[in-house]
Design an enzyme around this catalytic site. Structure first.
Site, PDB file in Angstrom:
ATOM      1  N   HIS A   1      -2.029 -42.374-110.039  1.00  0.00           N
ATOM      2  CA  HIS A   1      -1.560 -43.745-110.269  1.00  0.00           C
ATOM      3  C   HIS A   1      -1.712 -44.170-111.732  1.00  0.00           C
ATOM      4  O   HIS A   1      -1.625 -45.363-112.038  1.00  0.00           O
ATOM      5  CB  HIS A   1      -2.290 -44.750-109.365  1.00  0.00           C
ATOM      6  CG  HIS A   1      -2.023 -44.578-107.913  1.00  0.00           C
ATOM      7  ND1 HIS A   1      -2.273 -45.564-106.985  1.00  0.00           N
ATOM      8  CD2 HIS A   1      -1.518 -43.541-107.198  1.00  0.00           C
ATOM      9  CE1 HIS A   1      -1.958 -45.130-105.774  1.00  0.00           C
ATOM     10  NE2 HIS A   1      -1.496 -43.894-105.888  1.00  0.00           N
TER      11      HIS A   1
ATOM     12  N   HIS B   1       2.731 -37.003 -98.125  1.00  0.00           N
ATOM     13  CA  HIS B   1       3.756 -38.025 -98.378  1.00  0.00           C
ATOM     14  C   HIS B   1       4.534 -37.681 -99.638  1.00  0.00           C
ATOM     15  O   HIS B   1       3.991 -37.108-100.585  1.00  0.00           O
ATOM     16  CB  HIS B   1       3.129 -39.421 -98.491  1.00  0.00           C
ATOM     17  CG  HIS B   1       2.160 -39.588 -99.632  1.00  0.00           C
ATOM     18  ND1 HIS B   1       2.556 -40.019-100.881  1.00  0.00           N
ATOM     19  CD2 HIS B   1       0.823 -39.405 -99.708  1.00  0.00           C
ATOM     20  CE1 HIS B   1       1.497 -40.091-101.676  1.00  0.00           C
ATOM     21  NE2 HIS B   1       0.429 -39.722-100.992  1.00  0.00           N
TER      22      HIS B   1
ATOM     23  N   GLU C   1       3.486 -43.998 -97.485  1.00  0.00           N
ATOM     24  CA  GLU C   1       2.029 -43.887 -97.523  1.00  0.00           C
ATOM     25  C   GLU C   1       1.446 -44.804 -98.576  1.00  0.00           C
ATOM     26  O   GLU C   1       0.403 -45.414 -98.379  1.00  0.00           O
ATOM     27  CB  GLU C   1       1.609 -42.442 -97.809  1.00  0.00           C
ATOM     28  CG  GLU C   1       0.130 -42.156 -97.530  1.00  0.00           C
ATOM     29  CD  GLU C   1      -0.785 -42.417 -98.720  1.00  0.00           C
ATOM     30  OE1 GLU C   1      -2.013 -42.367 -98.544  1.00  0.00           O
ATOM     31  OE2 GLU C   1      -0.288 -42.664 -99.838  1.00  0.00           O
ATOM     32  N   GLU C   2       2.140 -44.904 -99.708  1.00  0.00           N
ATOM     33  CA  GLU C   2       1.637 -45.729-100.805  1.00  0.00           C
ATOM     34  C   GLU C   2       1.841 -47.220-100.550  1.00  0.00           C
ATOM     35  O   GLU C   2       1.241 -48.047-101.229  1.00  0.00           O
ATOM     36  CB  GLU C   2       2.323 -45.335-102.123  1.00  0.00           C
ATOM     37  CG  GLU C   2       2.060 -43.907-102.576  1.00  0.00           C
ATOM     38  CD  GLU C   2       0.634 -43.686-103.058  1.00  0.00           C
ATOM     39  OE1 GLU C   2      -0.183 -44.614-102.933  1.00  0.00           O
ATOM     40  OE2 GLU C   2       0.341 -42.577-103.540  1.00  0.00           O
TER      41      GLU C   2
ATOM     42  N   ASP D   1      -0.540 -37.029-107.074  1.00  0.00           N
ATOM     43  CA  ASP D   1      -0.554 -37.799-105.819  1.00  0.00           C
ATOM     44  C   ASP D   1       0.869 -38.042-105.318  1.00  0.00           C
ATOM     45  O   ASP D   1       1.459 -39.057-105.630  1.00  0.00           O
ATOM     46  CB  ASP D   1      -1.281 -39.114-106.058  1.00  0.00           C
ATOM     47  CG  ASP D   1      -1.540 -39.898-104.788  1.00  0.00           C
ATOM     48  OD1 ASP D   1      -1.348 -39.343-103.690  1.00  0.00           O
ATOM     49  OD2 ASP D   1      -1.926 -41.078-104.888  1.00  0.00           O
TER      50      ASP D   1
ATOM     51  N   ASP E   1       6.435 -40.199-101.135  1.00  0.00           N
ATOM     52  CA  ASP E   1       6.619 -41.434-101.895  1.00  0.00           C
ATOM     53  C   ASP E   1       5.548 -41.555-102.974  1.00  0.00           C
ATOM     54  O   ASP E   1       4.457 -40.990-102.868  1.00  0.00           O
ATOM     55  CB  ASP E   1       6.617 -42.659-100.988  1.00  0.00           C
ATOM     56  CG  ASP E   1       5.324 -42.832-100.211  1.00  0.00           C
ATOM     57  OD1 ASP E   1       4.823 -41.828 -99.658  1.00  0.00           O
ATOM     58  OD2 ASP E   1       4.798 -43.966-100.153  1.00  0.00           O
TER      59      ASP E   1
ATOM     60  N   GLU F   1      -3.840 -34.180 -99.888  1.00  0.00           N
ATOM     61  CA  GLU F   1      -4.119 -35.248-100.851  1.00  0.00           C
ATOM     62  C   GLU F   1      -4.978 -34.679-101.989  1.00  0.00           C
ATOM     63  O   GLU F   1      -5.738 -33.720-101.791  1.00  0.00           O
ATOM     64  CB  GLU F   1      -4.866 -36.392-100.170  1.00  0.00           C
ATOM     65  CG  GLU F   1      -4.016 -37.284 -99.293  1.00  0.00           C
ATOM     66  CD  GLU F   1      -3.231 -38.320-100.085  1.00  0.00           C
ATOM     67  OE1 GLU F   1      -3.318 -38.327-101.335  1.00  0.00           O
ATOM     68  OE2 GLU F   1      -2.516 -39.114 -99.451  1.00  0.00           O
TER      69      GLU F   1
END
EC number: 3.5.1.18
Length: 364
Positions: A341, A66, A127-128, A97, A68, A156
């Site tokens: 994150h 992903h 995805e997030e 990430d 995003d 990932e």
């Protein structure tokens, strides 16, 4: 001259692609993979892209991820979309990430000029978030076209302390639940006229909070019932509550189903008034250690890093679960995840370069 994997990552980090924004990344990716055909699916503001190239009549292998990212928030020491390079690390939201994984996939695919079958790159901008119109929708579209991959590698960030120390061969499922114990509100001085839901559930609470529903196995930890919220009453010391609400989550293995959780609680709560809601969020899956993709990626990591990776199912959910639901053999392999994150998210350049080499080895 083709850009290096680090140059690709630097460029990707400058796009503020907070879910579900794509910000023009797909145009950039397409410019790097000349000779690849494109399938684009857009729905509800979510963009998905599949780039593919047929080299031969063999199996379809897909690299996936992903583009995003979650919002950066306040408190960064650098520009979260500045792609700043310091002391061997690239800083930016999505560095771990998972734009590092995306860069490695793009760079690896750009270098491959032969393969027995079809190679593809699947990217989503959802995805997030809810992940409702992302990878799952794209796989449904590919199934309708008869173009589902046989194998998928999702980059990932799976490594824990050192790149390559862990790859994911499965994920636990997630089930959310709400339990309401029904009572009768009243004055604390007249307990015979009340039905206190706290007293009803108290003797059984130890068999709910932290309770292991199975023993786990080689790949999965025990499926644990985890209470996340308990509340009741009106914040008055002389009034008993009419109801007590308990919210819980179970991260579960393939040994325990939603039905078994429901049956366990119904048996435990016999004799007291209650309402129970069980809502599965994602299903567990496990790719066999004997599958070709697990063997290929494990061997590739060992050749590049000199250490055999641990096969894990830990952590949260990812889009790998959707591939598994469509019968695709899937494994996840990526950089260290210690700052995902988080403020000042960063990735080591050496890890990104090593991930690219692992992909080239696995696909070679």
């Amino acid at each position: 001259m083709k850009p290096s994997v680090i140059e690709i990552l630097q460029k990707l980090l400058t796009y503020p692609s907070i879910t579900p924004k794509e910000c023009g990344i797909f145009d950039y990716v397409r410019s790097l993979l000349e000779g690849f055909e494109a399938i684009e699916v857009e729905h509800e503001g979510v963009k998905n892209l599949l780039l593919y190239r047929c080299f031969g009549e063999g199996e379809h292998w897909c690299l996936a991820g992903h583009i995003d990212v979650v919002p950066p928030g306040e408190g960064w020491s650098v520009d979260p979309f500045g792609a700043e390079l310091k002391e061997g690390y690239l800083y930016g939201r999505g560095a771990q990430d998972m734009k590092s994984g995306v860069a490695a996939m793009i760079s690896a695919l750009a270098k491959i000029d032969h393969f027995p079958g079809t190679l593809s790159l699947l990217l989503t901008s959802d995805e997030e978030g809810e992940a409702k119109w992302g990878t799952q929708l794209m796989l449904e579209h590919l199934k309708e076209r008869g173009f589902l991959p046989k194998v998928a590698i999702v980059t990932e960030p799976t490594s824990e302390e050192r790149f390559g120390d862990t790859i994911k061969v499965g994920r636990r499922g997630s089930i959310n639940g709400k339990l309401i114990i029904h009572g009768k509100q009243g004055h604390v001085a007249y307990p015979s006229k009340c039905l206190n839901p706290v007293e009803l559930i108290a003797p059984r609470l130890a068999q709910i909070a932290g309770y292991n529903l199975d023993a786990g196995d080689e790949f999965f930890e025990p499926s644990k019932l985890v209470i996340t919220d308990i509340r009741g009453g009106i914040e008055a010391v002389n009034v008993t509550p009419s109801d007590l609400k308990i919210l819980f989550n179970v991260r579960h293995s393939t040994q325990t189903s939603a039905k078994e959780i429901e049956d366990y609680l119904h048996q435990l709560l016999q004799g007291i008034p209650y309402t129970l809601e069980i809502k599965p969020s994602s299903k567990p899956f496990l790719t066999s250690r004997e599958s070709v993709v697990v063997k290929r990626v494990s061997e590739a990591v060992k050749r590049v890093m000199g250490v055999a990776p641990k096969l894990s199912t830990g952590g949260g959910t990812s889009d790998a679960r959707y591939f598994a639901q469509f019968g695709v053999e899937v494994v996840e392999c990526g950089v260290v995840n210690d700052r995902i994150h988080a403020l000042d998210e960063r990735v080591a350049l050496l890890e990104v370069e090593a991930l690219e080499r692992v992909l080239l080895e696995a696909l070679g």
